[in-house]
Write a protein that holds these residues in place. Structure first.
Motif, short mmCIF file in Angstrom:
data_model
loop_
_atom_site.label_atom_id
_atom_site.label_comp_id
_atom_site.label_asym_id
_atom_site.label_seq_id
_atom_site.Cartn_x
_atom_site.Cartn_y
_atom_site.Cartn_z
N ASN A 1 0.85 -1.19 0.00
CA ASN A 1 0.00 0.00 0.00
C ASN A 1 0.88 1.23 0.00
N LEU A 2 0.62 2.18 -0.89
CA LEU A 2 1.33 3.45 -0.88
C LEU A 2 0.57 4.41 0.02
N VAL A 3 1.29 5.02 0.98
CA VAL A 3 0.64 5.83 2.01
C VAL A 3 1.34 7.18 2.15
N ILE A 4 0.54 8.24 2.24
CA ILE A 4 1.03 9.57 2.59
C ILE A 4 0.20 10.06 3.76
N ARG A 5 0.84 10.47 4.83
CA ARG A 5 0.14 10.96 6.01
C ARG A 5 0.33 12.47 6.14
N LYS A 6 -0.79 13.18 6.11
CA LYS A 6 -0.77 14.64 6.27
C LYS A 6 -1.21 14.97 7.68
N ALA A 7 -0.33 15.60 8.44
CA ALA A 7 -0.63 15.89 9.84
C ALA A 7 -1.63 17.03 9.98
N ALA A 8 -2.43 16.96 11.03
CA ALA A 8 -3.37 18.04 11.34
C ALA A 8 -2.60 19.31 11.69
N ALA A 9 -3.24 20.47 11.50
CA ALA A 9 -2.59 21.74 11.79
C ALA A 9 -2.24 21.87 13.27
N LYS A 10 -3.11 21.34 14.11
CA LYS A 10 -2.86 21.32 15.55
C LYS A 10 -2.86 19.89 16.02
N ASP A 11 -2.17 19.62 17.11
CA ASP A 11 -2.02 18.25 17.59
C ASP A 11 -3.39 17.58 17.75
N SER A 12 -3.57 16.46 17.09
CA SER A 12 -4.83 15.74 17.12
C SER A 12 -4.58 14.28 16.79
N SER A 13 -5.37 13.39 17.39
CA SER A 13 -5.29 11.97 17.06
C SER A 13 -6.36 11.57 16.05
N ALA B 1 -8.10 10.89 -9.17
CA ALA B 1 -8.88 11.75 -8.29
C ALA B 1 -8.23 11.85 -6.91
N LEU B 2 -7.76 10.74 -6.39
CA LEU B 2 -7.10 10.72 -5.08
C LEU B 2 -5.87 11.64 -5.08
N ALA B 3 -5.04 11.53 -6.11
CA ALA B 3 -3.83 12.34 -6.18
C ALA B 3 -4.15 13.83 -6.30
N HIS B 4 -5.21 14.16 -7.02
CA HIS B 4 -5.57 15.57 -7.17
C HIS B 4 -6.24 16.12 -5.91
N VAL B 5 -6.95 15.30 -5.17
CA VAL B 5 -7.46 15.74 -3.87
C VAL B 5 -6.27 16.04 -2.94
N TYR B 6 -5.27 15.16 -2.97
CA TYR B 6 -4.06 15.42 -2.19
C TYR B 6 -3.43 16.76 -2.58
N HIS B 7 -3.30 16.98 -3.88
CA HIS B 7 -2.70 18.23 -4.36
C HIS B 7 -3.49 19.44 -3.89
N SER B 8 -4.81 19.31 -3.86
CA SER B 8 -5.66 20.44 -3.46
C SER B 8 -5.48 20.82 -2.00
N VAL B 9 -5.25 19.84 -1.13
CA VAL B 9 -5.27 20.11 0.32
C VAL B 9 -3.91 20.00 0.98
N LYS B 10 -2.87 19.65 0.23
CA LYS B 10 -1.60 19.34 0.88
C LYS B 10 -1.02 20.49 1.70
N ASP B 11 -1.36 21.73 1.34
CA ASP B 11 -0.82 22.88 2.07
C ASP B 11 -1.85 23.53 2.99
N LEU B 12 -3.04 22.94 3.08
CA LEU B 12 -4.08 23.51 3.94
C LEU B 12 -3.92 23.05 5.38
N PRO B 13 -4.19 23.93 6.33
CA PRO B 13 -4.14 23.55 7.75
C PRO B 13 -5.45 22.87 8.17
N LEU B 14 -5.58 21.59 7.89
CA LEU B 14 -6.80 20.86 8.23
C LEU B 14 -6.84 20.50 9.71
N LYS B 15 -8.04 20.27 10.20
CA LYS B 15 -8.23 20.00 11.63
C LYS B 15 -7.87 18.57 12.00
#
Length: 284
Positions: free
Chosen positions: A80-92, A119-133
């Motif tokens: 499985n190819l995996v990329i983990r994008k961390a939340a903007a603030k510490d969260s589990s 579609a998955l790769a482009h969703v990643y591209h769209s949000v990779k720099d966003l500070p998600l919760k």
């Protein structure tokens, strides 16, 4: 429901250019892919299973992922190819969004499921720099066609006490033929309802269907009591295309892939903004 996808695409571009981006903390960092960018990803579709993982990695690198951010997790004979994008603030809290990259022996697996990978790769591209919760785990699953092997390997590593940290899973499987829809028999009711409501807010035609006997990687997460939904875009001709020599790039409706990408992106924003338990089924 028959809808001219070209007209639907025009509507999405005119009216939904920043749909639900306001739910992110810094919408200025959101990058919406264009229909032309989505279309260009199908100029070369890897038709051999042995080439597909390498091409998935190259696609994510093209979308801005650093080499060190991409891991290939080898478990139970599957990769499985995996990329983990961390939340903007510490969260589990976590959201998993995935698509399988493998194919059956016949055809090129263009619709099933290179469309999902794109579609998955482009969703990643769209949000990779966003500070998600929430933390977001992007996964390209292997060996889905052999019995959900990749997703089962991932969920098998989730301990019972960790399952509550997984807020939802979005699975993208087989876009490119019609309007976006949920696959009801492998999707959680609250996520089905949420996707339908979201599409209505966006004024995007949407369906939900049941295909008896069909399964997809969302089922592995539901078995762990993690809310999950499969988004597809099949039409009534899918039996003539999927798992056959007809599944090739020439059969893809690129507008369908683009609208599926946009709905999936909006659903990710909606889940990120919601309480982690919002889509979990109530205990009886």
């Amino acid at each position: 429901m028959k809808v001219k996808l070209s007209l639907l695409l025009c509507f999405v571009l005119l009216c939904c250019s920043t749909a639900f981006a306001q739910e992110a903390e810094d919408a200025s960092k959101l990058r919406i892919s264009t229909p032309e960018e989505i279309r260009s990803e199908f100029d070369s579709v890897p038709c051999k299973n042995g080439d597909r993982l390498k091409m998935v990695k190259a696609l994510f690198e093209k979308m801005g992922a650093k080499t060190e951010e991409i891991t290939v997790e080898k478990v139970r004979g599957v990769e499985n190819l995996v990329i983990r994008k961390a939340a903007a603030k510490d969260s589990s809290e976590k959201i998993v969004i995935g698509a399988h990259y493998d194919k059956v022996p016949d055809g090129c697996g263009a619709i099933d499921n290179w469309t999902g990978i794109v579609a998955l790769a482009h969703v990643y591209h769209s949000v990779k720099d966003l500070p998600l919760k929430k933390n977001v785990v992007f996964v390209a699953f292997g060996k889905e066609e052999e019995g959900l092997v990749g997703s089962s390997a991932m969920t098998g590593g989730i301990k019972k006490e960790q399952a509550a940290e997984y807020c939802a899973m979005i699975n993208i499987d087989s876009l490119g033929m019609g309007i976006p829809a949920t696959l009801d028999n492998v999707s959680s009711k609250k996520l089905i309802d949420g996707a339908v409501a979201l599409a209505k807010e966006m004024n995007v035609p949407f369906a939900h269907v049941r295909i008896d006997g069909a399964s997809s990687d969302s089922a592995s997460f539901i078995s762990k009591k993690i809310p999950a939904v499969t988004i597809h875009a099949l039409n009534d001709d899918w039996r003539k295309i999927l798992h056959s020599s007809n599944d090739k790039a020439a059969k893809i409706n690129h507008e369908s892939v683009y609208v599926g990408y946009r709905v999936t992106l909006a659903l990710l924003f909606r889940i990120d903004a919601a309480d982690c338990q919002a889509f979990r089924e109530e205990k009886k």
